[in-house]
Design a protein around this motif. Structure first.
Motif, PDB file in Angstrom:
ATOM      1  N   ILE A   4     -45.696  10.479 -14.521  1.00  0.00           N
ATOM      2  CA  ILE A   4     -46.716   9.759 -15.237  1.00  0.00           C
ATOM      3  C   ILE A   4     -47.900  10.820 -15.876  1.00  0.00           C
ATOM      4  O   ILE A   4     -48.357  11.563 -14.799  1.00  0.00           O
ATOM      5  CB  ILE A   4     -47.295   8.461 -14.587  1.00  0.00           C
ATOM      6  CG1 ILE A   4     -46.304   7.447 -14.233  1.00  0.00           C
ATOM      7  CG2 ILE A   4     -48.335   7.868 -15.554  1.00  0.00           C
ATOM      8  CD1 ILE A   4     -46.892   6.312 -13.341  1.00  0.00           C
ATOM      9  N   ASP A   5     -48.117  10.701 -17.161  1.00  0.00           N
ATOM     10  CA  ASP A   5     -49.062  11.673 -17.628  1.00  0.00           C
ATOM     11  C   ASP A   5     -50.327  11.198 -17.027  1.00  0.00           C
ATOM     12  O   ASP A   5     -50.633  10.165 -17.120  1.00  0.00           O
ATOM     13  CB  ASP A   5     -48.982  11.615 -19.030  1.00  0.00           C
ATOM     14  CG  ASP A   5     -49.869  12.715 -19.700  1.00  0.00           C
ATOM     15  OD1 ASP A   5     -49.967  13.668 -19.146  1.00  0.00           O
ATOM     16  OD2 ASP A   5     -50.282  12.385 -20.625  1.00  0.00           O
ATOM     17  N   PRO A   6     -50.971  12.177 -16.730  1.00  0.00           N
ATOM     18  CA  PRO A   6     -52.387  11.945 -16.114  1.00  0.00           C
ATOM     19  C   PRO A   6     -53.432  11.063 -17.335  1.00  0.00           C
ATOM     20  O   PRO A   6     -54.228   9.984 -16.842  1.00  0.00           O
ATOM     21  CB  PRO A   6     -53.294  13.274 -15.625  1.00  0.00           C
ATOM     22  CG  PRO A   6     -52.116  13.950 -15.524  1.00  0.00           C
ATOM     23  CD  PRO A   6     -50.799  13.538 -16.331  1.00  0.00           C
ATOM     24  N   THR A   8     -52.234   8.837 -19.255  1.00  0.00           N
ATOM     25  CA  THR A   8     -51.619   7.461 -19.107  1.00  0.00           C
ATOM     26  C   THR A   8     -52.338   6.671 -18.120  1.00  0.00           C
ATOM     27  O   THR A   8     -52.586   5.600 -18.289  1.00  0.00           O
ATOM     28  CB  THR A   8     -50.255   7.413 -19.198  1.00  0.00           C
ATOM     29  OG1 THR A   8     -49.463   8.293 -20.044  1.00  0.00           O
ATOM     30  CG2 THR A   8     -49.487   6.108 -19.134  1.00  0.00           C
ATOM     31  N   VAL A   9     -52.470   7.451 -16.896  1.00  0.00           N
ATOM     32  CA  VAL A   9     -53.175   6.313 -15.567  1.00  0.00           C
ATOM     33  C   VAL A   9     -54.528   6.323 -16.230  1.00  0.00           C
ATOM     34  O   VAL A   9     -54.999   5.228 -15.986  1.00  0.00           O
ATOM     35  CB  VAL A   9     -52.952   7.347 -14.604  1.00  0.00           C
ATOM     36  CG1 VAL A   9     -53.907   6.906 -13.450  1.00  0.00           C
ATOM     37  CG2 VAL A   9     -51.353   7.759 -14.328  1.00  0.00           C
ATOM     38  N   PHE A  66     -54.680   3.302 -18.838  1.00  0.00           N
ATOM     39  CA  PHE A  66     -54.504   2.117 -17.902  1.00  0.00           C
ATOM     40  C   PHE A  66     -55.523   1.820 -17.356  1.00  0.00           C
ATOM     41  O   PHE A  66     -55.907   0.465 -17.555  1.00  0.00           O
ATOM     42  CB  PHE A  66     -53.102   2.126 -17.474  1.00  0.00           C
ATOM     43  CG  PHE A  66     -52.739   1.135 -16.688  1.00  0.00           C
ATOM     44  CD1 PHE A  66     -52.206  -0.098 -17.171  1.00  0.00           C
ATOM     45  CD2 PHE A  66     -53.088   0.963 -15.222  1.00  0.00           C
ATOM     46  CE1 PHE A  66     -51.736  -1.060 -16.728  1.00  0.00           C
ATOM     47  CE2 PHE A  66     -52.774  -0.157 -14.673  1.00  0.00           C
ATOM     48  CZ  PHE A  66     -52.219  -1.269 -15.387  1.00  0.00           C
ATOM     49  N   GLY A  67     -56.051   2.675 -16.637  1.00  0.00           N
ATOM     50  CA  GLY A  67     -57.428   2.171 -15.783  1.00  0.00           C
ATOM     51  C   GLY A  67     -58.653   1.688 -16.880  1.00  0.00           C
ATOM     52  O   GLY A  67     -59.044   0.772 -16.486  1.00  0.00           O
TER      53      GLY A  67
END
Length: 53
Positions: free
Chosen positions: A30-32, A34-35, A38-39
């Motif tokens: 998962i690309d950072p 993207t994380v 999402f957060g």
């Protein structure tokens, strides 16, 4: 303690360093960005639900 004994920390952590340096190709990636996105979206959703309720 004998002068010849090595009780240093480097040897005790050598296995952990090797374990975390190895990469597994079978795991999900998962690309950072993207994380983080999402957060942020989850935080906005919680704020909106708090404001509405």
């Amino acid at each position: 303690m004998d002068k010849g004994q090595n009780t240093g920390g480097l040897m005790s952590s050598a296995g952990l360093v090797r374990y975390f340096d190895s990469e597994d190709d079978r795991g999900i990636r998962i690309d950072p960005k993207t994380v983080i996105a999402f957060g942020v979206l989850l935080g906005v959703l919680v704020q909106l639900l708090t404001f509405v309720a």
